[in-house]
Design a protein around this motif. Structure first.
Motif, mmCIF file in Angstrom:
data_model
loop_
_atom_site.group_PDB
_atom_site.id
_atom_site.type_symbol
_atom_site.label_atom_id
_atom_site.label_comp_id
_atom_site.label_asym_id
_atom_site.label_seq_id
_atom_site.Cartn_x
_atom_site.Cartn_y
_atom_site.Cartn_z
ATOM 1 N N SER A 1 -55.423 -18.569 54.180
ATOM 2 C CA SER A 1 -54.941 -18.523 55.319
ATOM 3 C C SER A 1 -55.045 -17.025 55.279
ATOM 4 O O SER A 1 -54.589 -16.202 54.434
ATOM 5 N N PRO A 2 -54.997 -16.321 56.553
ATOM 6 C CA PRO A 2 -54.760 -14.902 56.923
ATOM 7 C C PRO A 2 -53.363 -14.582 56.790
ATOM 8 O O PRO A 2 -53.097 -13.342 56.523
ATOM 9 N N ILE A 3 -52.485 -15.663 56.778
ATOM 10 C CA ILE A 3 -51.062 -15.087 56.668
ATOM 11 C C ILE A 3 -50.703 -14.753 55.239
ATOM 12 O O ILE A 3 -49.990 -13.755 54.918
ATOM 13 N N VAL A 4 -51.562 -15.414 54.151
ATOM 14 C CA VAL A 4 -51.582 -15.083 52.819
ATOM 15 C C VAL A 4 -51.786 -13.585 52.522
ATOM 16 O O VAL A 4 -51.283 -12.775 52.033
ATOM 17 N N THR A 5 -52.945 -13.188 53.117
ATOM 18 C CA THR A 5 -53.427 -11.928 53.070
ATOM 19 C C THR A 5 -52.625 -11.103 53.929
ATOM 20 O O THR A 5 -52.088 -9.748 53.084
ATOM 21 N N ALA A 6 -51.943 -11.202 54.932
ATOM 22 C CA ALA A 6 -51.067 -10.411 55.476
ATOM 23 C C ALA A 6 -49.675 -10.201 54.582
ATOM 24 O O ALA A 6 -49.217 -9.070 54.405
ATOM 25 N N MET A 7 -49.275 -11.194 54.140
ATOM 26 C CA MET A 7 -48.218 -11.027 53.138
ATOM 27 C C MET A 7 -48.423 -10.126 51.898
ATOM 28 O O MET A 7 -47.704 -9.251 51.518
ATOM 29 N N ALA B 1 -48.583 -7.497 42.105
ATOM 30 C CA ALA B 1 -49.073 -8.002 40.785
ATOM 31 C C ALA B 1 -50.590 -8.256 40.768
ATOM 32 O O ALA B 1 -51.153 -9.208 39.770
ATOM 33 N N TYR B 2 -51.213 -7.903 41.762
ATOM 34 C CA TYR B 2 -52.606 -8.010 41.760
ATOM 35 C C TYR B 2 -53.487 -7.180 41.202
ATOM 36 O O TYR B 2 -53.229 -6.040 40.710
ATOM 37 N N THR B 3 -54.662 -7.660 40.877
ATOM 38 C CA THR B 3 -55.635 -6.692 39.887
ATOM 39 C C THR B 3 -56.535 -6.364 41.041
ATOM 40 O O THR B 3 -57.227 -5.391 40.748
ATOM 41 N N VAL B 4 -57.121 -7.207 41.831
ATOM 42 C CA VAL B 4 -57.997 -6.813 43.076
ATOM 43 C C VAL B 4 -57.507 -6.763 44.303
ATOM 44 O O VAL B 4 -58.324 -6.531 45.438
ATOM 45 N N GLY B 5 -56.319 -7.178 44.706
ATOM 46 C CA GLY B 5 -55.613 -6.969 45.994
ATOM 47 C C GLY B 5 -55.613 -8.553 46.548
ATOM 48 O O GLY B 5 -56.185 -9.491 45.879
ATOM 49 N N PRO B 6 -54.800 -8.429 47.550
ATOM 50 C CA PRO B 6 -54.591 -9.801 48.188
ATOM 51 C C PRO B 6 -55.853 -10.537 48.783
ATOM 52 O O PRO B 6 -56.662 -9.819 49.470
ATOM 53 N N SER B 7 -55.975 -11.856 48.774
ATOM 54 C CA SER B 7 -56.954 -12.755 49.468
ATOM 55 C C SER B 7 -56.377 -13.762 50.198
ATOM 56 O O SER B 7 -55.135 -13.728 50.111
ATOM 57 N N PRO B 8 -57.136 -14.359 51.114
ATOM 58 C CA PRO B 8 -56.475 -15.474 51.944
ATOM 59 C C PRO B 8 -56.032 -16.694 51.036
ATOM 60 O O PRO B 8 -55.020 -17.380 51.606
#
Length: 306
Positions: A240-246, A257-264
């Motif tokens: 969901s785009p909500i997960v990306t925005a979060m 704690a991301y290695t490549v950045g957030p995704s949906p």
């Protein structure tokens, strides 16, 4: 639940919300910590003093009386809207109350009002509210006739919003003493559901330093934030785009704690990042497990995704 604010952070939070603060000599170290724990804190409790006059009411709340030593609250809200700080730490203001009310405040899952309290100081199963709540006494006789000036109610709103904003709580973390103990009737003269509506409206906007009745420059329209979709939403591993925005907001808050950045797609990196955010807010243990809850989500201010 959260770690109590230090004296400096409490003062800063109140002033950032436009509260007219008066510091009583010695308030920073005045407490009842020797009588029991202070924290973790879960909310804000509003009272009335059953007294008149600012100076005498502040003195009463600072010193206490025979059988109930002060401080009797953390701050006294005068009729002119000034807030007099009298304690920092555990205060004798809430006493015993209903555990179901405490749980409803922690989860912020009730409707207009928390469950009707069925416990009080000394009753079986009562929980210690002095550990869990900030307390503010409002100067009022509590007879139903003594007026509540607009400036005083504005201060109640601002104080409540300041602490909710500082801890990432919603307005349902603000209750009256009568909603905590079946022995109490305060505050009398205004309704807590209406006050919570005011607090929640304020939390949806940036802090305003202009007290009620004053004029201020026009501000841009309030940004829209994504409503909390519920913990179950995340446990279904959504895309969901909500997960990306979060995720973007977590990165902006330095909680990545991301290695490549957030995704949906919700994943373990999202959960670990969110756990960092919860710890930043003061949550510990199972309250910082990385699964979003309403209080931490509202504090994150995720942009509306449509």
């Amino acid at each position: 639940m959260a770690t109590p604010l230090s004296a400096d952070r409490l003062l800063a939070a109140l002033r950032a919300e436009g509260v007219k603060v008066v510091e009583h000599d010695g308030w920073r170290t005045h407490n009842r910590n020797q009588a029991g724990p202070w924290g973790p804190v879960s909310g804000v409790m509003i009272h009335h003093t059953v007294s008149s006059g600012t100076a005498s009411s502040v003195e009463l709340c600072f010193d206490g009386y025979a059988g109930l030593p002060g401080p009797l609250c953390h701050g006294v809200i005068a009729k002119d809207g000034s807030v007099h700080l009298v304690g920092n730490g555990r205060a004798n203001h809430a006493g015993g109350g209903d555990p179901s009310v405490l749980q409803a405040v922690i989860t912020e899952t009730y409707g207009d009002r928390p469950p009707t309290p069925r416990a009080h100081q000394g009753s079986a199963g009562a929980v210690d509210g002095n550990t869990r709540f900030y307390g503010f006494e409002c100067v009022n006789l509590g007879d139903g006739n003594d007026p509540w000036p607009a400036a005083q109610l504005d201060a109640v709103e601002r104080v409540s919003a300041a602490l909710c904003r500082a801890h990432g709580w919603g307005a349902k973390s603000v209750i009256g003493h009568l909603e905590w103990s079946d022995w109490k009737s305060d505050p009398r003269g205004f309704g807590m559901p209406g006050m919570r509506d005011r607090v929640q409206k304020r939390l949806g906007a940036a802090p305003s330093k202009t007290p009620s009745g004053a004029t201020s420059p026009a501000r841009p329209s309030t940004p829209r934030y994504q409503p909390f979709p519920g913990t179950s939403f995340f446990r279904k591993n959504p895309s969901s785009p909500i997960v990306t925005a979060m995720g973007r907001r977590l990165m902006a808050e330095g909680c990545s704690a991301y290695t490549v950045g957030p995704s949906p797609r919700w994943g373990e990196a999202d959960r670990r990042s969110y756990a960092k955010w919860q710890r930043k807010l003061g949550f510990h243990g199972s309250d910082a497990d990385g699964w979003p809850g309403p209080a931490s989500w509202n504090a994150l201010k995720v942009p509306y995704c449509g």
